[in-house]
Design a protein around this motif. Sequence first.
Motif, PDB file in Angstrom:
ATOM      1  N   UNK B  34      14.200  10.635  39.031  1.00 40.24           N
ATOM      2  CA  UNK B  34      14.681  11.972  38.705  1.00 40.24           C
ATOM      3  C   UNK B  34      13.608  12.989  39.064  1.00 40.24           C
ATOM      4  N   UNK B  36      12.340  17.102  38.751  1.00 39.70           N
ATOM      5  CA  UNK B  36      12.449  18.344  37.994  1.00 39.70           C
ATOM      6  C   UNK B  36      11.644  19.435  38.668  1.00 39.70           C
ATOM      7  N   UNK B  38       9.701  23.177  37.734  1.00 42.49           N
ATOM      8  CA  UNK B  38       9.252  24.005  36.624  1.00 42.49           C
ATOM      9  C   UNK B  38       8.614  25.293  37.137  1.00 42.49           C
ATOM     10  N   UNK B  43      10.706  25.844  30.815  1.00 46.71           N
ATOM     11  CA  UNK B  43      10.760  24.397  30.730  1.00 46.71           C
ATOM     12  C   UNK B  43      11.207  23.799  32.048  1.00 46.71           C
ATOM     13  N   UNK B  44      10.885  22.528  32.283  1.00 47.72           N
ATOM     14  CA  UNK B  44      11.349  21.867  33.513  1.00 47.72           C
ATOM     15  C   UNK B  44      12.864  21.877  33.601  1.00 47.72           C
ATOM     16  N   UNK B  46      16.179  20.094  35.613  1.00 47.54           N
ATOM     17  CA  UNK B  46      16.663  18.961  36.401  1.00 47.54           C
ATOM     18  C   UNK B  46      17.107  19.433  37.781  1.00 47.54           C
ATOM     19  N   UNK B  49      18.871  13.390  40.888  1.00 43.97           N
ATOM     20  CA  UNK B  49      18.594  12.043  40.399  1.00 43.97           C
ATOM     21  C   UNK B  49      19.237  11.025  41.319  1.00 43.97           C
ATOM     22  N   UNK B  87       8.208  17.771  39.562  1.00 38.44           N
ATOM     23  CA  UNK B  87       7.847  16.522  38.891  1.00 38.44           C
ATOM     24  C   UNK B  87       8.813  15.418  39.284  1.00 38.44           C
ATOM     25  N   UNK B  89      10.093  11.763  38.033  1.00 43.58           N
ATOM     26  CA  UNK B  89      10.169  10.987  36.791  1.00 43.58           C
ATOM     27  C   UNK B  89      10.921   9.702  37.075  1.00 43.58           C
ATOM     28  N   UNK B  97       6.272  11.917  32.331  1.00 44.89           N
ATOM     29  CA  UNK B  97       6.147  12.672  33.570  1.00 44.89           C
ATOM     30  C   UNK B  97       4.787  12.421  34.218  1.00 44.89           C
TER      31      UNK B  97
END
Lengths: 114, 107
Positions: B34, B36, B38, B43-44, B46, B49, B87, B89, B97
Amino acid sequence: DTAVSQTPKYLVTQMGNDKSIKCEQNLGHDTMYWYKQDSKKFLKIMFSYNNKELIINETVPNRFSPKSPDKAHLNLHINSLELGDSAVYFCASSQGPAVGGKLFFGSGTQLSVL
Amino acid sequence: LAKTTQPISMDSYEGQEVNITCSHNNIATNDYITWYQQFPSQGPRFIIQGYKTKVTNEVASLFIPADRKSSTLSLPRVSLSDTAVYYCLVVMNDMRFGAGTRLTVKP
Protein backbone atom coordinates in the motif's frame (compact mmCIF):
# COMPACT_ATOMS: atom_id res chain seq x y z
CA ASP A 1 -18.14 15.63 7.11
CA THR A 2 -14.67 14.73 8.33
CA ALA A 3 -14.16 10.97 8.30
CA VAL A 4 -11.56 10.82 11.08
CA SER A 5 -11.43 13.83 13.34
CA GLN A 6 -9.12 14.45 16.23
CA THR A 7 -8.96 17.24 18.76
CA PRO A 8 -7.20 19.40 19.60
CA LYS A 9 -5.16 20.23 16.50
CA TYR A 10 -2.48 21.93 18.59
CA LEU A 11 -1.55 21.22 22.19
CA VAL A 12 1.12 23.17 24.03
CA THR A 13 1.79 22.17 27.62
CA GLN A 14 4.40 22.03 30.33
CA MET A 15 6.47 19.04 31.32
CA GLY A 16 4.81 16.90 33.94
CA ASN A 17 1.25 17.73 32.90
CA ASP A 18 -1.40 15.20 31.89
CA LYS A 19 -3.22 15.68 28.61
CA SER A 20 -5.68 13.87 26.37
CA ILE A 21 -6.23 13.74 22.62
CA LYS A 22 -9.60 12.65 21.30
CA CYS A 23 -10.38 10.83 18.08
CA GLU A 24 -13.64 9.96 16.41
CA GLN A 25 -14.40 8.25 13.11
CA ASN A 26 -17.73 8.24 11.29
CA LEU A 27 -16.79 5.61 8.70
CA GLY A 28 -18.26 2.69 10.59
CA HIS A 29 -14.81 1.10 10.85
CA ASP A 30 -14.01 -1.55 13.41
CA THR A 31 -10.34 -0.77 13.93
CA MET A 32 -8.63 2.40 15.13
CA TYR A 33 -4.99 3.34 15.62
CA TRP A 34 -2.69 5.89 17.16
CA TYR A 35 0.52 6.82 15.37
CA LYS A 36 3.33 9.11 16.43
CA GLN A 37 5.30 11.11 13.87
CA ASP A 38 8.55 12.61 15.07
CA SER A 39 10.50 15.53 13.65
CA LYS A 40 12.21 13.26 11.13
CA LYS A 41 8.79 12.23 9.79
CA PHE A 42 8.99 8.62 10.91
CA LEU A 43 5.47 7.30 11.45
CA LYS A 44 5.39 4.80 14.30
CA ILE A 45 2.36 2.84 15.35
CA MET A 46 1.58 3.03 19.03
CA PHE A 47 -1.72 1.25 19.55
CA SER A 48 -4.52 -0.41 17.68
CA TYR A 49 -8.01 -1.29 18.85
CA ASN A 50 -10.47 -3.57 17.13
CA ASN A 51 -14.05 -3.32 18.36
CA LYS A 52 -12.84 -1.68 21.57
CA GLU A 53 -10.24 -4.36 22.23
CA LEU A 54 -6.52 -3.66 22.22
CA ILE A 55 -4.80 -5.66 19.46
CA ILE A 56 -1.52 -3.82 18.91
CA ASN A 57 0.49 -2.34 21.75
CA GLU A 58 3.95 -1.33 20.67
CA THR A 59 6.77 -0.53 23.03
CA VAL A 60 5.28 2.66 24.35
CA PRO A 61 5.84 4.06 27.85
CA ASN A 62 2.97 3.21 30.15
CA ARG A 63 2.42 6.94 30.58
CA PHE A 64 0.45 6.57 27.36
CA SER A 65 -2.95 5.00 27.85
CA PRO A 66 -5.45 4.57 25.04
CA LYS A 67 -9.14 4.31 25.81
CA SER A 68 -11.87 3.17 23.44
CA PRO A 69 -15.35 3.82 24.87
CA ASP A 70 -16.91 2.50 21.65
CA LYS A 71 -15.63 1.47 18.26
CA ALA A 72 -16.05 4.98 16.84
CA HIS A 73 -13.80 6.59 19.43
CA LEU A 74 -10.20 6.08 20.48
CA ASN A 75 -8.73 8.59 22.89
CA LEU A 76 -5.12 8.90 23.98
CA HIS A 77 -4.25 10.01 27.48
CA ILE A 78 -0.69 10.94 28.33
CA ASN A 79 0.50 11.27 31.91
CA SER A 80 3.56 13.15 33.17
CA LEU A 81 4.45 14.62 29.80
CA GLU A 82 8.13 14.74 28.84
CA LEU A 83 10.03 16.82 26.31
CA GLY A 84 10.50 13.75 24.11
CA ASP A 85 6.74 13.37 23.77
CA SER A 86 6.70 16.39 21.48
CA ALA A 87 5.53 15.12 18.10
CA VAL A 88 2.50 14.95 15.84
CA TYR A 89 0.03 12.28 16.86
CA PHE A 90 -2.26 10.82 14.22
CA CYS A 91 -5.38 8.82 14.71
CA ALA A 92 -6.43 6.43 11.95
CA SER A 93 -9.08 3.85 11.24
CA SER A 94 -9.60 0.89 8.95
CA GLN A 95 -12.46 -1.43 8.16
CA GLY A 96 -10.84 -4.27 10.04
CA PRO A 97 -7.44 -5.29 11.44
CA ALA A 98 -6.51 -7.31 8.40
CA VAL A 99 -7.64 -5.46 5.34
CA GLY A 100 -4.29 -4.94 3.68
CA GLY A 101 -3.45 -1.58 5.12
CA LYS A 102 -6.06 0.84 3.81
CA LEU A 103 -6.02 3.38 6.60
CA PHE A 104 -7.88 6.64 6.93
CA PHE A 105 -6.00 9.25 8.93
CA GLY A 106 -7.03 12.29 10.90
CA SER A 107 -5.26 15.59 10.38
CA GLY A 108 -3.02 15.19 13.40
CA THR A 109 -2.45 16.77 16.79
CA GLN A 110 0.78 18.68 17.18
CA LEU A 111 1.91 18.26 20.77
CA SER A 112 4.60 20.59 22.08
CA VAL A 113 5.95 19.94 25.56
CA LEU A 114 7.86 22.86 27.03
CA LEU B 1 7.80 -8.66 9.76
CA ALA B 2 8.23 -7.05 6.38
CA LYS B 3 10.55 -4.05 6.44
CA THR B 4 10.51 -1.50 3.64
CA THR B 5 13.33 0.52 2.13
CA GLN B 6 12.75 3.58 -0.04
CA PRO B 7 14.94 6.41 -1.33
CA ILE B 8 14.98 9.26 1.16
CA SER B 9 14.30 11.91 -1.46
CA MET B 10 13.70 12.47 -5.16
CA ASP B 11 13.47 15.54 -7.35
CA SER B 12 11.45 15.89 -10.52
CA TYR B 13 10.06 18.53 -12.85
CA GLU B 14 6.50 19.30 -13.75
CA GLY B 15 5.09 17.09 -16.46
CA GLN B 16 7.54 14.22 -15.89
CA GLU B 17 6.68 10.70 -14.86
CA VAL B 18 8.03 9.79 -11.43
CA ASN B 19 8.77 6.25 -10.30
CA ILE B 20 9.43 5.55 -6.63
CA THR B 21 10.64 2.06 -5.75
CA CYS B 22 10.18 0.33 -2.44
CA SER B 23 12.11 -2.80 -1.42
CA HIS B 24 10.43 -5.35 0.82
CA ASN B 25 12.57 -8.46 0.65
CA ASN B 26 10.82 -10.45 3.38
CA ILE B 27 7.26 -9.80 2.30
CA ALA B 28 4.89 -12.52 3.44
CA THR B 29 2.48 -14.43 1.23
CA ASN B 30 -0.58 -12.66 2.59
CA ASP B 31 0.93 -9.15 2.70
CA TYR B 32 -0.49 -6.37 0.55
CA ILE B 33 1.52 -3.39 -0.68
CA THR B 34 0.00 0.00 0.00
CA TRP B 35 1.21 3.49 -0.81
CA TYR B 36 0.34 6.71 0.98
CA GLN B 37 0.91 10.38 0.26
CA GLN B 38 1.44 12.94 2.99
CA PHE B 39 1.38 16.72 2.63
CA PRO B 40 2.75 18.99 5.36
CA SER B 41 0.41 19.37 8.35
CA GLN B 42 -1.87 16.61 7.10
CA GLY B 43 -2.32 12.93 7.79
CA PRO B 44 -1.20 10.36 5.22
CA ARG B 45 -3.68 9.70 2.44
CA PHE B 46 -4.18 6.33 0.76
CA ILE B 47 -3.09 6.34 -2.89
CA ILE B 48 -3.06 2.78 -4.17
CA GLN B 49 -2.84 -0.82 -3.08
CA GLY B 50 -1.87 -4.03 -4.79
CA TYR B 51 -0.90 -7.63 -4.31
CA LYS B 52 0.81 -8.57 -7.58
CA THR B 53 1.37 -7.45 -11.18
CA LYS B 54 -0.07 -4.03 -11.95
CA VAL B 55 -2.76 -1.86 -10.45
CA THR B 56 -3.88 1.47 -11.86
CA ASN B 57 -6.26 4.10 -10.59
CA GLU B 58 -6.95 7.73 -11.41
CA VAL B 59 -3.95 8.89 -9.39
CA ALA B 60 -1.15 6.39 -9.91
CA SER B 61 0.00 2.98 -11.05
CA LEU B 62 1.61 0.32 -8.93
CA PHE B 63 3.94 -2.23 -10.46
CA ILE B 64 4.78 -5.39 -8.54
CA PRO B 65 7.15 -8.02 -10.00
CA ALA B 66 6.44 -11.71 -9.71
CA ASP B 67 8.70 -12.21 -6.67
CA ARG B 68 6.96 -9.29 -4.88
CA LYS B 69 10.21 -8.25 -3.21
CA SER B 70 9.80 -4.72 -4.49
CA SER B 71 7.15 -2.41 -5.85
CA THR B 72 7.18 0.77 -7.88
CA LEU B 73 4.75 3.63 -7.52
CA SER B 74 4.40 5.51 -10.80
CA LEU B 75 3.00 9.04 -10.87
CA PRO B 76 2.27 10.21 -14.41
CA ARG B 77 2.94 13.83 -15.38
CA VAL B 78 3.56 15.22 -11.91
CA SER B 79 2.65 18.77 -10.97
CA LEU B 80 3.88 21.04 -8.20
CA SER B 81 1.02 19.84 -6.02
CA ASP B 82 2.45 16.32 -6.02
CA THR B 83 5.30 17.53 -3.80
CA ALA B 84 4.85 15.38 -0.71
CA VAL B 85 6.24 12.44 1.22
CA TYR B 86 5.31 9.04 -0.18
CA TYR B 87 5.20 6.00 2.09
CA CYS B 88 5.25 2.36 1.14
CA LEU B 89 3.48 0.07 3.59
CA VAL B 90 3.63 -3.70 3.47
CA VAL B 91 1.06 -5.15 5.74
CA MET B 92 -1.48 -7.71 6.56
CA ASN B 93 -1.52 -7.45 10.30
CA ASP B 94 1.39 -5.09 10.85
CA MET B 95 0.85 -1.39 10.18
CA ARG B 96 4.43 -0.15 10.37
CA PHE B 97 5.44 2.61 7.96
CA GLY B 98 8.91 3.08 6.54
CA ALA B 99 10.77 6.38 6.42
CA GLY B 100 9.10 7.53 3.22
CA THR B 101 10.38 9.31 0.12
CA ARG B 102 10.26 13.08 -0.03
CA LEU B 103 9.35 14.01 -3.61
CA THR B 104 10.00 17.58 -4.70
CA VAL B 105 8.49 18.67 -7.99
CA LYS B 106 10.11 21.73 -9.52
CA PRO B 107 8.67 24.10 -12.13
